[in-house]
Design a protein around this motif. Structure first.
Motif, mmCIF file in Angstrom:
data_model
loop_
_atom_site.group_PDB
_atom_site.id
_atom_site.type_symbol
_atom_site.label_atom_id
_atom_site.label_comp_id
_atom_site.label_asym_id
_atom_site.label_seq_id
_atom_site.Cartn_x
_atom_site.Cartn_y
_atom_site.Cartn_z
ATOM 1 N N ALA A 82 0.830 -1.204 0.000
ATOM 2 C CA ALA A 82 0.000 0.000 0.000
ATOM 3 C C ALA A 82 0.868 1.260 0.000
ATOM 4 C CB ALA A 82 -0.930 -0.003 1.208
ATOM 5 N N MET A 83 1.927 1.249 0.785
ATOM 6 C CA MET A 83 2.830 2.399 0.832
ATOM 7 C C MET A 83 3.522 2.597 -0.512
ATOM 8 S SD MET A 83 4.332 1.700 4.659
ATOM 9 C CE MET A 83 5.511 3.030 4.712
ATOM 10 N N ALA A 84 3.916 1.512 -1.149
ATOM 11 C CA ALA A 84 4.571 1.603 -2.455
ATOM 12 C C ALA A 84 3.615 2.155 -3.509
ATOM 13 C CB ALA A 84 5.097 0.235 -2.870
ATOM 14 N N ALA A 85 2.317 1.880 -3.349
ATOM 15 C CA ALA A 85 1.316 2.323 -4.323
ATOM 16 C C ALA A 85 0.824 3.738 -4.065
ATOM 17 C CB ALA A 85 0.134 1.352 -4.310
ATOM 18 N N PHE A 86 1.171 4.305 -2.912
ATOM 19 C CA PHE A 86 0.706 5.650 -2.562
ATOM 20 C C PHE A 86 1.512 6.683 -3.362
ATOM 21 C CE2 PHE A 86 0.680 9.405 0.292
ATOM 22 C CZ PHE A 86 -0.694 9.590 0.390
ATOM 23 N N THR A 87 0.841 7.528 -4.110
ATOM 24 C CA THR A 87 1.522 8.417 -5.054
ATOM 25 C C THR A 87 1.456 9.894 -4.672
ATOM 26 O OG1 THR A 87 -0.496 8.567 -6.395
ATOM 27 C CG2 THR A 87 1.107 6.847 -6.978
ATOM 28 N N HIS A 88 0.837 10.230 -3.553
ATOM 29 C CA HIS A 88 0.612 11.640 -3.235
ATOM 30 C C HIS A 88 1.801 12.317 -2.566
ATOM 31 C CE1 HIS A 88 -3.640 11.640 -4.363
ATOM 32 N NE2 HIS A 88 -3.716 10.442 -3.808
ATOM 33 N N CYS A 89 2.683 11.571 -1.948
ATOM 34 C CA CYS A 89 3.817 12.170 -1.240
ATOM 35 C C CYS A 89 4.952 12.430 -2.229
ATOM 36 C CB CYS A 89 4.291 11.266 -0.107
ATOM 37 S SG CYS A 89 5.608 12.003 0.901
ATOM 38 N N GLN A 90 5.372 13.684 -2.336
ATOM 39 C CA GLN A 90 6.390 14.067 -3.304
ATOM 40 C C GLN A 90 7.765 13.485 -2.988
ATOM 41 O OE1 GLN A 90 5.726 15.766 -6.204
ATOM 42 N NE2 GLN A 90 3.626 15.414 -5.509
ATOM 43 N N ARG A 96 15.139 6.473 -4.126
ATOM 44 C CA ARG A 96 15.508 5.302 -4.916
ATOM 45 C C ARG A 96 14.721 4.074 -4.461
ATOM 46 N NH1 ARG A 96 21.789 3.951 -5.699
ATOM 47 N NH2 ARG A 96 21.562 5.951 -6.751
ATOM 48 N N ASN A 97 14.562 3.896 -3.161
ATOM 49 C CA ASN A 97 13.896 2.713 -2.622
ATOM 50 C C ASN A 97 12.919 3.088 -1.521
ATOM 51 O OD1 ASN A 97 15.182 0.358 -3.978
ATOM 52 N ND2 ASN A 97 17.049 1.174 -3.065
ATOM 53 N N LEU A 98 11.923 2.264 -1.349
ATOM 54 C CA LEU A 98 11.034 2.355 -0.193
ATOM 55 C C LEU A 98 11.758 1.743 1.001
ATOM 56 C CD1 LEU A 98 8.079 2.718 1.013
ATOM 57 C CD2 LEU A 98 7.770 0.320 0.451
ATOM 58 N N VAL A 99 11.861 2.503 2.075
ATOM 59 C CA VAL A 99 12.499 2.009 3.304
ATOM 60 C C VAL A 99 11.384 1.594 4.251
ATOM 61 C CG1 VAL A 99 14.009 2.592 5.232
ATOM 62 C CG2 VAL A 99 14.487 3.514 2.958
ATOM 63 N N PHE A 100 11.184 0.296 4.397
ATOM 64 C CA PHE A 100 10.033 -0.195 5.158
ATOM 65 C C PHE A 100 10.423 -0.604 6.578
ATOM 66 C CE2 PHE A 100 6.896 -3.539 6.292
ATOM 67 C CZ PHE A 100 5.759 -2.743 6.280
ATOM 68 N N VAL A 158 10.202 6.933 10.469
ATOM 69 C CA VAL A 158 8.983 7.729 10.523
ATOM 70 C C VAL A 158 8.449 7.997 9.123
ATOM 71 C CG1 VAL A 158 10.129 9.988 10.502
ATOM 72 C CG2 VAL A 158 7.951 9.715 11.699
ATOM 73 N N LEU A 159 9.329 7.993 8.122
ATOM 74 C CA LEU A 159 8.937 8.144 6.724
ATOM 75 C C LEU A 159 9.581 7.041 5.896
ATOM 76 C CD1 LEU A 159 9.339 12.013 6.266
ATOM 77 C CD2 LEU A 159 7.185 10.756 6.216
ATOM 78 N N PRO A 160 8.920 6.585 4.851
ATOM 79 C CA PRO A 160 9.489 5.484 4.068
ATOM 80 C C PRO A 160 10.418 5.929 2.938
ATOM 81 C CG PRO A 160 7.274 5.935 3.308
ATOM 82 C CD PRO A 160 7.531 6.881 4.450
ATOM 83 N N TRP A 161 10.470 7.253 2.702
ATOM 84 C CA TRP A 161 11.298 7.745 1.601
ATOM 85 C C TRP A 161 12.238 8.834 2.082
ATOM 86 C CZ3 TRP A 161 5.837 7.703 0.254
ATOM 87 C CH2 TRP A 161 5.474 6.561 -0.481
ATOM 88 N N ARG A 162 13.384 8.850 1.470
ATOM 89 C CA ARG A 162 14.380 9.868 1.790
ATOM 90 C C ARG A 162 13.974 11.202 1.176
ATOM 91 N NH1 ARG A 162 19.629 10.981 -1.642
ATOM 92 N NH2 ARG A 162 20.748 12.425 -0.286
ATOM 93 N N ALA A 163 14.212 12.284 1.911
ATOM 94 C CA ALA A 163 13.975 13.614 1.359
ATOM 95 C C ALA A 163 15.093 13.962 0.388
ATOM 96 C CB ALA A 163 13.912 14.649 2.481
ATOM 97 N N SER A 164 14.797 14.832 -0.550
ATOM 98 C CA SER A 164 15.809 15.246 -1.520
ATOM 99 C C SER A 164 16.871 16.093 -0.829
ATOM 100 C CB SER A 164 15.158 16.050 -2.644
ATOM 101 O OG SER A 164 14.672 17.279 -2.141
ATOM 102 N N GLN A 165 17.964 16.322 -1.540
ATOM 103 C CA GLN A 165 19.058 17.110 -0.974
ATOM 104 C C GLN A 165 18.693 18.568 -0.815
ATOM 105 O OE1 GLN A 165 22.418 16.418 -3.521
ATOM 106 N NE2 GLN A 165 22.729 14.326 -2.824
ATOM 107 N N THR A 166 17.634 19.020 -1.471
ATOM 108 C CA THR A 166 17.278 20.431 -1.444
ATOM 109 C C THR A 166 16.337 20.799 -0.296
ATOM 110 O OG1 THR A 166 15.449 20.014 -2.981
ATOM 111 C CG2 THR A 166 17.567 20.642 -3.929
ATOM 112 N N ARG A 167 15.810 19.815 0.418
ATOM 113 C CA ARG A 167 14.909 20.162 1.518
ATOM 114 C C ARG A 167 14.803 19.019 2.509
ATOM 115 N NH1 ARG A 167 9.618 18.236 1.751
ATOM 116 N NH2 ARG A 167 8.813 17.094 -0.062
ATOM 117 N N ASP A 168 14.415 19.359 3.732
ATOM 118 C CA ASP A 168 14.143 18.370 4.761
ATOM 119 C C ASP A 168 12.684 17.934 4.642
ATOM 120 O OD1 ASP A 168 16.696 18.513 5.858
ATOM 121 O OD2 ASP A 168 16.147 20.217 7.131
#
Length: 257
Positions: A82-90, A96-100, A158-168
């Motif tokens: 379900a988390m992998a299919a969720f598309t709303h979080c930028q 690169r990967n989902l961190v579960f 707390v989050l499954p994806w890493r934030a980009s280098q340009t923002r927290d």
């Protein structure tokens, strides 16, 4: 119009002004710049600022979508899908990967760390690299570990994806993904939560300031929760290991009780 100055006198005055730094003729009449104007110049009226357009979502709000998808997940594998299919979080777009999770699901202790780092994003696992080695050493000191069969721990972020280098990660990111984290805790069903770092504390306790919160037991989602210093912080601040050791002993006592 006669100026009353002969050529040589005028030339001498001009040379004198040039030596003082004047290099451009503005006008042929003197101006008293110390004279107070009779009426202050009127400033043009500023146009009223236009409100920024508010992003509009077609269909349900992202948080509601996340809540429904999390509710529909009946096990951890379903939640991961379900988390992998969720598309709303930028954040997902730059990761690169989902961190579960890592460790043993169903363990008595569930460790929740901050958002994934670059190395965690590359491996798709939470708390790896130097910080992960510190984590393993910390829990190993009280005979707990990801790979200890009879005393395992379960680790997530707390989050499954890493934030980009340009923002927290933003508070909106955490709020959007919080239903998945809450469902994760419900499905893993640990006895105790260890909240490592400010992001985990703010998400589940609603407060931050980890250096003051650490070591003080609270409650998150009906479970005992112990804020602890993040292993990455301990690597930067070795003198804080004393506080971390005290917190580990408090966790050990809680598990024995």
């Amino acid at each position: 119009m006669e100026s009353g100055l002969d050529f040589y006198t005028a030339k001498a005055l001009l040379d004198w002004h040039v030596d003082l730094g004047a290099d451009e003729a503005i006008g042929d009449l003197p101006i008293n710049r110390y004279e107070v104007p009779k009426e202050a110049p009127k400033m043009p009226k500023a146009k009223p600022a236009e409100a920024a357009p508010v992003a509009q979502f077609k269909g349900p709000e992202p948080v509601e979508v996340a809540r429904q998808m999390a509710r529909d997940a009946q096990d951890l594998e379903g939640l991961r899908a379900a988390m992998a299919a969720f598309t709303h979080c930028q954040l997902k777009n730059g990761a690169r990967n989902l961190v579960f999770a890592d460790g043993t699901a169903g363990a008595r202790v569930m460790v929740i760390g901050d958002a994934p780092t670059r190395e965690e994003d590359q491996q798709g696992k939470p708390l790896v690299g130097p910080a992960g080695q510190m984590l393993d050493a910390m829990f190993g000191a009280i005979n707990l570990g990801r790979d200890i069969a009879d005393a395992p721990i379960y680790v997530t972020s707390v989050l499954p994806w890493r934030a980009s280098q340009t923002r927290d990660p933003s508070p909106e990111d955490v709020t959007m993904m919080l239903p998945f984290l809450e469902r994760h805790i419900a499905l893993a069903n640990p006895d105790v939560l260890v909240l490592m770092g400010n992001q985990a504390c703010e998400a589940l306790l609603g407060v931050k300031g980890i250096t003051k919160l650490r070591g003080t037991w609270g409650e998150a989602l009906g479970k005992p929760a112990l804020p602890m210093l993040h292993p990455a912080y301990l690597l930067r601040t070795p003198q804080a290991k004393r506080e971390a050791w005290a917190d580990l002993l408090s966790l050990q006592a809680k598990l024995r009780g």
